[in-house]
Design a protein around this motif. Sequence first.
Motif, mmCIF file in Angstrom:
data_model
loop_
_atom_site.group_PDB
_atom_site.id
_atom_site.type_symbol
_atom_site.label_atom_id
_atom_site.label_comp_id
_atom_site.label_asym_id
_atom_site.label_seq_id
_atom_site.Cartn_x
_atom_site.Cartn_y
_atom_site.Cartn_z
ATOM 1 N N LYS A 50 0.827 -1.211 0.000
ATOM 2 C CA LYS A 50 0.000 0.000 0.000
ATOM 3 C C LYS A 50 0.857 1.256 0.000
ATOM 4 O O LYS A 50 0.583 2.208 -0.736
ATOM 5 C CB LYS A 50 -0.924 0.014 1.220
ATOM 6 C CG LYS A 50 -2.089 -0.938 1.107
ATOM 7 C CD LYS A 50 -2.974 -0.856 2.340
ATOM 8 C CE LYS A 50 -4.132 -1.824 2.250
ATOM 9 N NZ LYS A 50 -4.986 -1.763 3.456
ATOM 10 N N VAL A 51 1.908 1.249 0.807
ATOM 11 C CA VAL A 51 2.801 2.414 0.856
ATOM 12 C C VAL A 51 3.512 2.595 -0.475
ATOM 13 O O VAL A 51 3.635 3.710 -0.988
ATOM 14 C CB VAL A 51 3.818 2.272 2.013
ATOM 15 C CG1 VAL A 51 4.893 3.334 1.928
ATOM 16 C CG2 VAL A 51 3.106 2.334 3.358
ATOM 17 N N ARG A 52 3.963 1.499 -1.069
ATOM 18 C CA ARG A 52 4.638 1.572 -2.373
ATOM 19 C C ARG A 52 3.696 2.153 -3.419
ATOM 20 O O ARG A 52 4.092 2.996 -4.233
ATOM 21 C CB ARG A 52 5.117 0.176 -2.791
ATOM 22 C CG ARG A 52 5.965 0.186 -4.062
ATOM 23 C CD ARG A 52 6.515 -1.181 -4.393
ATOM 24 N NE ARG A 52 7.485 -1.592 -3.390
ATOM 25 C CZ ARG A 52 7.446 -2.741 -2.714
ATOM 26 N NH1 ARG A 52 6.491 -3.606 -2.923
ATOM 27 N NH2 ARG A 52 8.373 -3.024 -1.825
ATOM 28 N N ASP A 53 2.420 1.736 -3.409
ATOM 29 C CA ASP A 53 1.435 2.263 -4.358
ATOM 30 C C ASP A 53 1.203 3.758 -4.144
ATOM 31 O O ASP A 53 1.095 4.522 -5.107
ATOM 32 C CB ASP A 53 0.110 1.514 -4.236
ATOM 33 C CG ASP A 53 0.210 0.077 -4.708
ATOM 34 O OD1 ASP A 53 1.191 -0.251 -5.428
ATOM 35 O OD2 ASP A 53 -0.678 -0.723 -4.352
ATOM 36 N N LEU A 54 1.127 4.194 -2.875
ATOM 37 C CA LEU A 54 0.929 5.611 -2.589
ATOM 38 C C LEU A 54 2.112 6.450 -3.059
ATOM 39 O O LEU A 54 1.938 7.525 -3.638
ATOM 40 C CB LEU A 54 0.723 5.822 -1.088
ATOM 41 C CG LEU A 54 -0.643 5.416 -0.538
ATOM 42 C CD1 LEU A 54 -0.623 5.482 0.984
ATOM 43 C CD2 LEU A 54 -1.714 6.332 -1.087
ATOM 44 N N VAL A 55 3.326 5.955 -2.823
ATOM 45 C CA VAL A 55 4.509 6.697 -3.252
ATOM 46 C C VAL A 55 4.551 6.802 -4.778
ATOM 47 O O VAL A 55 4.835 7.858 -5.338
ATOM 48 C CB VAL A 55 5.795 6.027 -2.712
ATOM 49 C CG1 VAL A 55 7.035 6.593 -3.349
ATOM 50 C CG2 VAL A 55 5.847 6.162 -1.202
ATOM 51 N N THR A 56 4.218 5.708 -5.450
ATOM 52 C CA THR A 56 4.209 5.721 -6.906
ATOM 53 C C THR A 56 3.162 6.692 -7.431
ATOM 54 O O THR A 56 3.411 7.445 -8.372
ATOM 55 C CB THR A 56 3.922 4.297 -7.459
ATOM 56 O OG1 THR A 56 4.899 3.406 -6.908
ATOM 57 C CG2 THR A 56 3.985 4.246 -8.961
ATOM 58 N N ALA A 57 1.976 6.711 -6.817
ATOM 59 C CA ALA A 57 0.900 7.617 -7.230
ATOM 60 C C ALA A 57 1.320 9.069 -7.008
ATOM 61 O O ALA A 57 1.047 9.929 -7.862
ATOM 62 C CB ALA A 57 -0.382 7.306 -6.461
ATOM 63 N N CYS A 58 1.971 9.363 -5.891
ATOM 64 C CA CYS A 58 2.410 10.737 -5.623
ATOM 65 C C CYS A 58 3.459 11.186 -6.649
ATOM 66 O O CYS A 58 3.440 12.333 -7.075
ATOM 67 C CB CYS A 58 2.988 10.847 -4.217
ATOM 68 S SG CYS A 58 1.729 10.826 -2.930
ATOM 69 N N ARG A 59 4.338 10.295 -7.031
ATOM 70 C CA ARG A 59 5.327 10.649 -8.045
ATOM 71 C C ARG A 59 4.661 10.994 -9.359
ATOM 72 O O ARG A 59 5.059 11.933 -10.047
ATOM 73 C CB ARG A 59 6.315 9.493 -8.249
ATOM 74 C CG ARG A 59 7.304 9.345 -7.150
ATOM 75 C CD ARG A 59 8.275 8.236 -7.460
ATOM 76 N NE ARG A 59 9.183 8.022 -6.350
ATOM 77 C CZ ARG A 59 9.875 6.939 -6.170
ATOM 78 N NH1 ARG A 59 9.792 5.930 -7.025
ATOM 79 N NH2 ARG A 59 10.684 6.828 -5.143
ATOM 80 N N ARG A 60 3.621 10.242 -9.710
ATOM 81 C CA ARG A 60 2.903 10.528 -10.951
ATOM 82 C C ARG A 60 2.212 11.869 -10.878
ATOM 83 O O ARG A 60 2.201 12.633 -11.840
ATOM 84 C CB ARG A 60 1.876 9.424 -11.226
ATOM 85 C CG ARG A 60 2.486 8.170 -11.810
ATOM 86 C CD ARG A 60 1.414 7.201 -12.271
ATOM 87 N NE ARG A 60 1.827 5.886 -11.857
ATOM 88 C CZ ARG A 60 1.083 5.001 -11.212
ATOM 89 N NH1 ARG A 60 -0.161 5.297 -10.923
ATOM 90 N NH2 ARG A 60 1.548 3.844 -10.872
ATOM 91 N N LEU A 61 1.614 12.194 -9.732
ATOM 92 C CA LEU A 61 0.901 13.464 -9.570
ATOM 93 C C LEU A 61 1.868 14.647 -9.606
ATOM 94 O O LEU A 61 1.539 15.712 -10.118
ATOM 95 C CB LEU A 61 0.123 13.478 -8.257
ATOM 96 C CG LEU A 61 -1.096 12.573 -8.193
ATOM 97 C CD1 LEU A 61 -1.683 12.589 -6.789
ATOM 98 C CD2 LEU A 61 -2.144 12.997 -9.198
ATOM 99 N N LEU A 62 3.039 14.472 -9.053
ATOM 100 C CA LEU A 62 4.027 15.561 -9.002
ATOM 101 C C LEU A 62 4.864 15.663 -10.260
ATOM 102 O O LEU A 62 5.640 16.591 -10.408
ATOM 103 C CB LEU A 62 4.941 15.378 -7.782
ATOM 104 C CG LEU A 62 4.256 15.460 -6.412
ATOM 105 C CD1 LEU A 62 5.230 15.110 -5.309
ATOM 106 C CD2 LEU A 62 3.696 16.849 -6.189
ATOM 107 N N GLY A 63 4.711 14.690 -11.140
ATOM 108 C CA GLY A 63 5.443 14.733 -12.388
ATOM 109 C C GLY A 63 6.917 14.367 -12.258
ATOM 110 O O GLY A 63 7.742 14.815 -13.023
ATOM 111 N N LYS A 64 7.258 13.581 -11.257
ATOM 112 C CA LYS A 64 8.660 13.198 -11.058
ATOM 113 C C LYS A 64 8.919 11.817 -11.590
ATOM 114 O O LYS A 64 8.173 10.952 -11.623
ATOM 115 C CB LYS A 64 9.036 13.246 -9.568
ATOM 116 C CG LYS A 64 9.053 14.658 -9.056
ATOM 117 C CD LYS A 64 9.497 14.678 -7.622
ATOM 118 C CE LYS A 64 9.563 16.116 -7.137
ATOM 119 N NZ LYS A 64 10.037 16.240 -5.793
#
Length: 64
Positions: A50-64
């Motif tokens: 779950k944490v890995r999915d959240l981190v991946t989603a945040c990276r996509r939202l921030l464009g990193k």
Amino acid sequence: MIKTAFRDEDVSWTHVSVWLHRFKDGRTFVEYFERCGRPSSSSNDEVIAKVRDLVTACRRLLGK
């Protein structure tokens, strides 16, 4: 007696003071009580995923 028991390991005066107060309050054993809060087994495969999915989603939202 503490130096004999712990030999080369450093035991701070603060820690000894805590032990002293606990034994003066009637505690006669050194095991720890169960404490409320986050369990020590809180990191399992499900939580890690779950944490890995959240981190991946945040990276996509921030464009990193």
